[in-house]
Write an enzyme that holds these catalytic residues in place. Sequence first.
Site: not given
Ligand code: PGA
Length: 264
Positions: A11, A13, A96, A98, A168, A174, A213
């Site tokens: 992903n 982003k 997601h 976010e 997730e 993140g 992460s």
């Molecule tokens: P990350 O993000 O691996 O940076 O924690 C995962 C995601 O948001 O899908």
Amino acid sequence: MANRQSLIAGNWKLNGTRSSVVKLASEISVGAGSLGVEILVCPVSVHLADALTVVGNSPVHLGAQNCSDAVTGALTGEVSADMLVEFGCEYVIAGHSERRALFHESSEQVAAKCLAVQKAGMTPILCVGETLEQRETGQVETVIASQLDALLDVGGIDAFRQLVIAYEPVWAIGTGKTASPEQAQAVHEMIRERIATQDAEVGDALRILYGGSVKPDNAALLFSQPDIDGGLIGGAALDAESFLAICEAAATTSDSAPIGSPAR
Ligand code: PGA
């Protein structure tokens, strides 16, 4: 038990330029070779055409990060599922955390998006997960169940046939804080059981990815859990070497069929 092929999805982003996306996609395509896991990259929509020029002739699949649940209309700024198909997309990330948190997407909207993605012939990656507060107050199961039920309510169990779930935990995205393999496995098992109570075969075949992460040094332990079928990778997906190392971890821990099997 179903032989579920591992999927590692990047992903990307809101990152990249036209040229950096081509470079990253090329490096991943070259390294993807015959790893035996399914590999997917999800750039921003305006970079899909550039990414397609590279991954179109490779084993790497292409996906989008979001789409509208509508087919057409007065919806300024939106992109429909059919439009994404034209750019070679086979998957779309839906819900997601976010988007749920920053763009106020409800579970009902996310469910509608999943159905739109399927109607267009693609596979949604439905993201579910709890916040830290929800975990600390013992609400993990309730939160995830309601996120799953929103889709079950409108699409029934059939909506889970052509679908991938990404668990997730919001507190792990993140932040560098990964769920322990045991914590992640417990939720993955709960998700599979919830779907399996509706239809054992669908539950068994359902691919459930872990995200939050994931890095080359923690990937193998996570992926060796029985109900973890790969990962949705954010930060580490922006570096080809890290992303490929995560793909390799999935290849060495899975009993997947060799790549080349998925229809392209
Ligand atoms: P990350 O993000 O691996 O940076 O924690 C995962 C995601 O948001 O899908």
